[in-house]
Design a protein around this motif. Structure first.
Motif, short mmCIF file in Angstrom:
data_model
loop_
_atom_site.label_atom_id
_atom_site.label_comp_id
_atom_site.label_asym_id
_atom_site.label_seq_id
_atom_site.Cartn_x
_atom_site.Cartn_y
_atom_site.Cartn_z
N VAL A 293 19.29 -17.09 10.53
CA VAL A 293 18.33 -17.10 11.62
C VAL A 293 17.59 -15.77 11.64
CG1 VAL A 293 18.08 -17.41 14.09
CG2 VAL A 293 19.93 -18.54 12.89
N PRO A 294 16.25 -15.82 11.69
CA PRO A 294 15.51 -14.56 11.73
C PRO A 294 15.81 -13.77 13.02
CG PRO A 294 14.04 -16.44 11.96
CD PRO A 294 15.37 -16.98 11.61
N ILE A 295 15.60 -12.45 12.92
CA ILE A 295 16.06 -11.59 14.02
C ILE A 295 15.35 -11.90 15.34
CG2 ILE A 295 14.45 -9.72 13.41
CD1 ILE A 295 17.23 -8.04 14.14
N VAL A 296 14.06 -12.25 15.23
CA VAL A 296 13.30 -12.53 16.46
C VAL A 296 13.94 -13.71 17.19
CG1 VAL A 296 11.05 -13.13 17.39
CG2 VAL A 296 11.21 -11.71 15.34
N GLU A 297 14.30 -14.72 16.39
CA GLU A 297 14.90 -15.90 17.00
C GLU A 297 16.24 -15.56 17.66
OE1 GLU A 297 14.73 -19.19 14.32
OE2 GLU A 297 16.10 -20.37 15.57
#
Lengths: 268, 376
Positions: free
Chosen positions: B113-117
């Motif tokens: 999962v990307p960090i923003v998410e």
């Protein structure tokens, strides 16, 4: 190591919690390859007897012998070696909830064998597929159903290829079909693994389907009042309590009922 | 035991005989299927594997994993396997293992999962936990209203039991901690004040320090670890055992039956424990004053009485009552929110103690600020 010779012997066993005697003067022998049923009414001390046989509860008197060696008088190291030859399926499964199914089964292998991780993984896959749970390696016990938990617990009990398998109420909390499948599995595993099986239960269907030897523990006298093949007990016993237990309280064994019990018990 | 032996023989150009003999059990460390694969790589013309097991004297799961391994490597290499004279048990177990009764579903592995998410997820989780807390507080309020109207369903004996557990049984540890805190405070103050020859003010520092801030906060932290954790563990285990569901289905609100008595007990006991801790703390200070500073007991007591105002005592007691409610609410809330496993009970207990301590410190800061504004 031949089937039919005595494997587990219980001699004059008395179990007590403090001053309360739970069971007194039990003596019986379990032969290699038997499916041995410990039956009796609820609260009669069946599970207590099991706890004494698997090394959890020291008896007040008497002995439990495995291949002639007394479990409760050997030194701790030897006792632990004997205990490792047991596989125990607890009533509620008792899978460790913080570990996945694969980790649950791998733990005894990691502790007691020198196998490398890949071999352990293969064995874990094998055990899970034997109980019909392949593909569920990474599930946590809380993520699967009660029947599956029970089978996963059976896979863990078989992890170290035990000589003796103990089952505490294997069909408790299972639907009739799952209970039947579990009975079939127990029979199959006994035949193919050549293990001795000890089952604590009061499920009549299971008793007649799988047991070839048994003891009946009477809740009032706290001791064994009948022993032998459950099907023979049903037809030959004179003890009204045993008959009442084996006929769900009806007390009378009519011919038709006797036949159905025997049919149900007979294996194809 | 005979050693487990794996032997090969090339019977035909396209057939490889694999001969297993000896005791094929774990204690003997039998060979693995990898050996067959190596042999197969050396003779690429082989199209058939003939397994013979007549000379096996013993076997366990290790033989099964070996056979399963051979089967899978054979199907990978387009080779057929002929199993001759397998022991009866082995045949049946292999059949059992390949008959999958459960639908095979492999758990999807969590995608990266990307960090923003992830930041977004945790922000949302935080928001949800705020909502849950508000919901819980709302339920407590409803339960309190029913308590005031006299319709709340809880047993007085439960309340008394909790009062005993969190009150009287906490006295030994509260005594020990507050005497030591009083001692430490007096000792540090004494060293500094000696420089000015103002030893007598040790009494004031210990008195005000204990009564206004340290006694309530130390008592609250002790109870967070002792009682709050036990509330969370107890309610969490009740959740695991479906005892809370049993209350609900009987129409008994767990808020009234379980949470109210615990909250009331801590609300009542905390100020009393705090008062007791005040006295113990002053006693600790007195020990230093009398032994290190040549103050008489009388002097020390008079000085303490002059410097500690009644307002200080009230502030301390009110904060203690507030902390008591916070500890009880955190403990009960985490217990009620507990999942249904042993690990979840552990998490609930940890979380209860952390929540209690954080809320105690935040509440202390707020109370101090309010007192400053009101000049109490």
């Amino acid at each position: 190591m031949n089937p039919g010779e005595p494997h587990v012997t219980v001699q004059d066993l008395t179990v007590a919690y403090g001053d309360t005697v739970i069971l007194r003067d039990l003596t019986f022998t379990i032969n290699r390859g038997d499916i041995f049923i410990i039956m009796g009414a609820s609260g009669g001390g069946k599970s207590t007897l099991l706890r004494s046989m698997v090394g959890l509860l020291p008896p007040a008197a008497g002995q439990v012998l495995y291949d002639g060696l007394s479990l409760w008088s050997m030194d701790p190291e030897e006792q632990s070696r004997v205990l490792r030859r047991f596989g125990i399926l607890y009533q509620s499964g008792a899978l460790w909830s913080s570990l996945t199914l694969a980790e649950n089964i791998a733990l005894p292998l990691e502790q007691y064998t020198t196998l490398i991780p890949r071999q352990i993984k293969d064995l874990v896959c094998l055990k899970l597929s034997l109980v019909g749970l392949s593909g569920f390696e990474d599930y946590f016990p809380s993520e699967i159903s009660g029947g599956m938990r029970k089978r996963a617990a059976l896979a863990r009990a078989m992890a170290l290829d035990p000589d003796v398998l103990f089952f505490d109420e294997p069909s408790a909390g299972l639907d009739p079909i799952s209970a039947h499948l579990l009975d079939e599995l127990i029979l199959e595993l006994r035949d193919s693994l050549r293990a001795t099986v000890v089952v604590v239960t009061h499920e009549l269907a299971s008793i007649f389907a799988i047991g070839n030897n048994s003891v009946f523990i009477d809740a009032d006298t706290r001791t064994i009042t009948a022993a032998g093949d459950p099907r023979t007990l049903l037809t030959d016993s004179r003890d009204p309590k045993v008959i009442s237990f084996l006929t769900r309280g009806a007390g009378i064994v009519d011919k038709a009922q006797k036949r159905t019990s025997l049919d149900r018990g007979a294996r194809p | 035991m005979d050693p487990a032996v794996l032997a090969f023989a090339q019977t035909d150009p396209d057939a490889l005989a694999v001969i297993l003999s000896g005791d094929w059990r774990r204690a003997n460390s039998p060979p693995e299927a990898g050996a067959v694969e190596e042999r197969l790589a050396n003779s690429p013309q082989v199209r058939r594997i003939v397994l013979s097991t007549e000379n096996l004297t013993g076997w366990d799961s290790m033989l099964l994993t070996f056979l399963i391994g051979v089967r899978s490597l054979a199907s990978r290499n387009n080779v057929t396997v002929h199993e001759m004279n397998l022991p009866e048990g082995v045949k049946r177990l292999l059949a059992l293992a390949s008959a999958t009764r459960e639908r095979t579903l492999v758990k999807p592995t969590a995608p990266r999962v990307p960090i923003v998410e992830r930041v977004g997820e945790s922000a949302l989780a935080f928001w949800r936990s705020l909502l849950e807390t508000t919901d819980f507080l709302g339920h407590i309020l409803v339960a309190l209203v029913r308590l005031v109207r006299g319709t709340a369903a809880f047993r007085r004996s439960d309340l008394l039991l909790v009062v005993q557990q969190c009150g009287a049984q906490a006295l030994p540890i509260v005594s020990l901690i507050s005497v030591l805190i009083g001692l430490i405070l007096a000792f540090i103050a004494a060293i500094q004040l000696k420089l000015f020859g103002a030893e007598i003010y040790v009494a004031g520092i210990v008195g005000i320090g204990m009564v206004r801030a340290l006694a309530p906060i130390m008592t609250a932290i002790i109870l967070a670890g002792r009682t709050g954790a036990s509330f969370a563990a107890q309610l969490g285990t009740m959740q695991v055992n479906e005892e809370i569901d049993a209350l609900r289905t009987l129409g008994i609100s767990p808020m009234e039956f379980l949470v109210l008595p615990r909250m009331l007990a801590l609300f009542l006991m905390m100020p009393l424990l705090c008062l007791y801790a005040d006295l113990m703390g002053v006693l600790g200070g007195l020990a230093i004053g009398a032994s290190m500073l040549d103050l008489t007991v009388m002097q020390y007591c008079t000085q303490t009485r002059e410097s500690v105002q009644l307002n200080d005592v009230w502030v301390g007691l009110v904060s203690a009552a507030v902390f008591g409610v916070l500890v009880a609410v955190s403990g009960c809330m985490r217990g009620m929110q507990c999942g249904r496993s042993a690990a979840a009970v552990g998490d609930a207990t940890t979380s209860a103690v952390v929540t209690s301590i954080v809320s105690i410190v935040v509440a202390m800061a707020v109370i101090t600020a309010v007192c400053h504004v009101l000049t109490v």
